[in-house]
Scaffold this motif. Structure first.
Motif, PDB file in Angstrom:
ATOM      1  N   THR A  59       0.835  -1.199   0.000  1.00  0.00           N
ATOM      2  CA  THR A  59       0.000   0.000   0.000  1.00  0.00           C
ATOM      3  C   THR A  59       0.869   1.247   0.000  1.00  0.00           C
ATOM      4  OG1 THR A  59      -1.753  -1.143   1.218  1.00  0.00           O
ATOM      5  CG2 THR A  59      -1.772   1.275   1.267  1.00  0.00           C
ATOM      6  N   CYS A  63      -2.856   4.247  -3.336  1.00  0.00           N
ATOM      7  CA  CYS A  63      -2.766   2.984  -4.079  1.00  0.00           C
ATOM      8  C   CYS A  63      -2.768   1.815  -3.104  1.00  0.00           C
ATOM      9  CB  CYS A  63      -1.495   2.954  -4.936  1.00  0.00           C
ATOM     10  SG  CYS A  63      -1.287   1.437  -5.914  1.00  0.00           S
ATOM     11  N   PRO A  64      -3.872   1.057  -3.036  1.00  0.00           N
ATOM     12  CA  PRO A  64      -3.926  -0.084  -2.125  1.00  0.00           C
ATOM     13  C   PRO A  64      -3.013  -1.216  -2.581  1.00  0.00           C
ATOM     14  CG  PRO A  64      -5.869  -0.042  -3.522  1.00  0.00           C
ATOM     15  CD  PRO A  64      -5.122   1.234  -3.783  1.00  0.00           C
ATOM     16  N   ALA A  65      -2.674  -2.091  -1.657  1.00  0.00           N
ATOM     17  CA  ALA A  65      -1.838  -3.243  -1.982  1.00  0.00           C
ATOM     18  C   ALA A  65      -2.583  -4.201  -2.903  1.00  0.00           C
ATOM     19  CB  ALA A  65      -1.429  -3.964  -0.703  1.00  0.00           C
ATOM     20  N   TYR A 153      -2.153   2.248  -9.732  1.00  0.00           N
ATOM     21  CA  TYR A 153      -2.585   0.891  -9.406  1.00  0.00           C
ATOM     22  C   TYR A 153      -2.539   0.001 -10.651  1.00  0.00           C
ATOM     23  CZ  TYR A 153      -5.307  -2.942  -7.414  1.00  0.00           C
ATOM     24  OH  TYR A 153      -5.706  -4.167  -6.964  1.00  0.00           O
TER      25      TYR A 153
END
Length: 230
Positions: A59, A63-65, A153
């Protein structure tokens, strides 16, 4: 101009021909790790240097993991001074889908190939343009852009550092458009029949005028994205 000038069609055509041969009859199959490994095995049997690439990223701001899988092919031939690194994704179009898209964005999605074969540079350009179009589509619908549809992402799916199965080619230290080390040289563009990126010419549409006025500039960029491989 970058898309027009990059690459040699022969490598991409050979790889795409191999992929289509083995995927024929499997159209519509769910993309799974087992299917990808099955395809890689058969590509290797056909003499291609193919491997499964698994990307993952932590993360970061906005931008999430996440994690993703695609196929990498290192194409080597006596006619090429350096290896050609190609990215193969057998479920490419669905990665850009949106809920409640505008007609304009729906047309762009429909024009994308189901199967992508191409280089990092070409992929980077497509991601940038499609994410801009997605942002415009969502705004027209009064929706916020979710973090999993941002350029960062989407780039992370294919361009983050990847783990490859044994037998993969070691990188040469070059960097891709995200500033990450590429595993091999980057050359070429994708080509092929109906589901192939070389034939992707985004439709010339006339989206409705909006108060924020972003449509015309994006439409011009996408309309100029005619790709010739010869």
């Amino acid at each position: 101009d970058i898309l027009r000038s990059e690459g040699d069609a022969a490598a991409e055509a050979k790889v795409m021909k191999c992929v289509l041969k083995h995927m024929r009859g499997r159209q519509g199959s769910e993309k799974t790790t087992n299917l990808i490994r099955w395809l890689v095995k058969r590509m290797k049997m056909d003499g291609l240097n193919a491997s499964v690439c698994q990307t993952s990223w932590a993360t970061s701001l906005g931008c999430p993991a996440g994690e993703y899988e695609y196929i990498e092919v290192i194409f080597e031939d006596e006619n090429y001074a350096d290896p050609v690194r190609l990215i193969v994704d057998i479920d490419f179009r669905s990665q850009f889908e949106l809920a409640r898209p505008t007609q304009y964005y729906r047309e762009l999605i429909d024009s994308l190939p189901v199967i992508f074969v191409g280089t990092e540079k070409k992929l980077c350009k497509i991601i940038s343009l499609m994410c801009s179009a997605a942002k415009q589509s969502l705004r027209e619908k009064g929706l916020h852009v979710p973090p999993w549809r941002t350029t960062t992402y989407m780039q992370s799916k294919w361009l983050s550092g990847c783990h490859k199965e044994p037998g993969s080619v070691v990188g040469d230290g070059r960097e891709n458009c995200m500033g990450l080390e590429a595993k091999t040289d980057v050359h070429g563009v994708g080509v092929g029949p109906n589901d192939i990126i070389s034939n992707w010419v985004p439709p010339i549409l006339k989206p409705k005028k909006r108060g924020f006025g972003g449509g015309s500039g994006l439409s011009s960029q996408l309309s100029n994205m005619s790709i010739n491989c010869c």
